[in-house]
Motif scaffolding. Structure first.
Motif, PDB file in Angstrom:
ATOM      1  N   UNK A  11      34.827  33.644  44.232  1.00 13.98           N
ATOM      2  CA  UNK A  11      33.220  33.529  44.196  1.00 13.98           C
ATOM      3  C   UNK A  11      32.720  34.914  44.713  1.00 13.98           C
ATOM      4  N   UNK A  12      32.211  35.873  43.771  1.00  8.79           N
ATOM      5  CA  UNK A  12      31.862  37.109  44.051  1.00  8.79           C
ATOM      6  C   UNK A  12      30.652  37.170  44.125  1.00  8.79           C
ATOM      7  N   UNK A  13      29.950  38.212  44.938  1.00 12.16           N
ATOM      8  CA  UNK A  13      28.675  38.689  44.992  1.00 12.16           C
ATOM      9  C   UNK A  13      28.164  39.634  44.265  1.00 12.16           C
ATOM     10  N   UNK A  14      27.375  39.442  43.185  1.00 11.21           N
ATOM     11  CA  UNK A  14      26.934  40.122  42.048  1.00 11.21           C
ATOM     12  C   UNK A  14      27.966  40.142  40.877  1.00 11.21           C
ATOM     13  N   UNK A  58      48.612  35.946  44.089  1.00 11.43           N
ATOM     14  CA  UNK A  58      48.634  37.497  44.079  1.00 11.43           C
ATOM     15  C   UNK A  58      47.267  38.007  43.153  1.00 11.43           C
ATOM     16  N   UNK A  59      46.884  37.193  42.186  1.00 10.96           N
ATOM     17  CA  UNK A  59      45.348  37.623  41.430  1.00 10.96           C
ATOM     18  C   UNK A  59      44.266  37.429  42.284  1.00 10.96           C
ATOM     19  N   UNK A  60      44.216  36.284  43.139  1.00 11.47           N
ATOM     20  CA  UNK A  60      43.182  36.096  44.248  1.00 11.47           C
ATOM     21  C   UNK A  60      43.149  37.072  45.054  1.00 11.47           C
ATOM     22  N   UNK A  61      44.294  37.288  45.792  1.00  6.81           N
ATOM     23  CA  UNK A  61      44.183  38.520  46.901  1.00  6.81           C
ATOM     24  C   UNK A  61      43.824  39.860  46.130  1.00  6.81           C
ATOM     25  N   UNK A  62      44.402  40.195  44.913  1.00  9.41           N
ATOM     26  CA  UNK A  62      43.886  41.565  44.152  1.00  9.41           C
ATOM     27  C   UNK A  62      42.328  41.611  43.966  1.00  9.41           C
ATOM     28  N   UNK A  63      41.903  40.318  43.580  1.00  8.97           N
ATOM     29  CA  UNK A  63      40.312  40.136  43.254  1.00  8.97           C
ATOM     30  C   UNK A  63      39.608  40.352  44.554  1.00  8.97           C
ATOM     31  N   UNK A  67      36.679  43.012  45.405  1.00  6.90           N
ATOM     32  CA  UNK A  67      35.199  42.722  45.850  1.00  6.90           C
ATOM     33  C   UNK A  67      34.799  43.588  47.053  1.00  6.90           C
ATOM     34  N   UNK A  68      35.801  43.756  47.851  1.00  8.74           N
ATOM     35  CA  UNK A  68      35.408  44.735  48.984  1.00  8.74           C
ATOM     36  C   UNK A  68      34.535  46.121  48.470  1.00  8.74           C
ATOM     37  N   UNK A  71      30.027  44.289  46.248  1.00  9.59           N
ATOM     38  CA  UNK A  71      29.028  43.569  47.330  1.00  9.59           C
ATOM     39  C   UNK A  71      29.969  42.578  47.930  1.00  9.59           C
ATOM     40  N   UNK A  72      31.019  42.339  47.748  1.00  9.12           N
ATOM     41  CA  UNK A  72      31.903  41.358  48.647  1.00  9.12           C
ATOM     42  C   UNK A  72      32.157  40.155  47.862  1.00  9.12           C
ATOM     43  N   UNK A  73      33.075  39.126  48.686  1.00  8.91           N
ATOM     44  CA  UNK A  73      33.322  38.023  48.046  1.00  8.91           C
ATOM     45  C   UNK A  73      32.736  36.788  48.955  1.00  8.91           C
ATOM     46  N   UNK A  74      32.352  36.090  48.366  1.00 12.37           N
ATOM     47  CA  UNK A  74      31.730  34.688  49.285  1.00 12.37           C
ATOM     48  C   UNK A  74      32.783  33.870  49.631  1.00 12.37           C
ATOM     49  N   UNK A  75      33.983  33.455  48.700  1.00  9.84           N
ATOM     50  CA  UNK A  75      34.991  32.615  49.004  1.00  9.84           C
ATOM     51  C   UNK A  75      35.903  32.605  48.148  1.00  9.84           C
TER      52      UNK A  75
END
Length: 120
Positions: A11-14, A58-63, A67-68, A71-75
């Motif tokens: 869940x990404x912001x933006x 691995x994909x979630x970690x890279x994503x 996101x950093x 605007x960042x990642x919410x979760x």
């Protein structure tokens, strides 16, 4: 949905951040991009990927790292063997990019139809 596939949610912001996260996810591991789902509020979008558990992690970690930069990642969440009951939550019409498989069409013989016509 393949019952052996794991599901990854980011869940990404933006939207721009979400697109960059999706790009990083599919480039970093052998995962399939299901699509993204715009959330209702705060400009968040949820990226959905599928594959084997190691690749999805691995994909979630890279994503998350991608996101950093934005605007960042919410979760995030990785579900190893999702229950068939949540299939409709993952694969749905709100998911942009997901193509719903067509249901097989049943052909009917036009001679078998019982059409009633009236002549005036």
């Amino acid at each position: 949905m393949n019952r052996r596939e794991a599901i990854g949610l980011i869940e990404a912001i933006g939207l721009a951040t979400a697109i960059e996260a999706a790009d990083a996810a599919v480039k970093s591991a052998n995962v399939r991009l299901i699509g993204y789902e715009p959330c209702k509020g705060d400009g968040m979008s949820t990226i959905k990927v599928a594959g084997d558990i190691g690749a999805v992690k691995a994909a979630v970690d890279a994503a998350t790292a991608a996101c950093a930069k934005g605007r960042g990642v919410w979760g995030t969440k990785v579900i190893a063997r999702p229950s068939e009951g949540i299939e409709k939550l993952i694969y749905n019409r709100q998911t942009v990019g997901f193509i719903q498989p067509e249901e097989p069409k049943v052909e009917t013989d036009s001679e078998e139809t019982n059409e009633v016509t009236t002549e005036e």
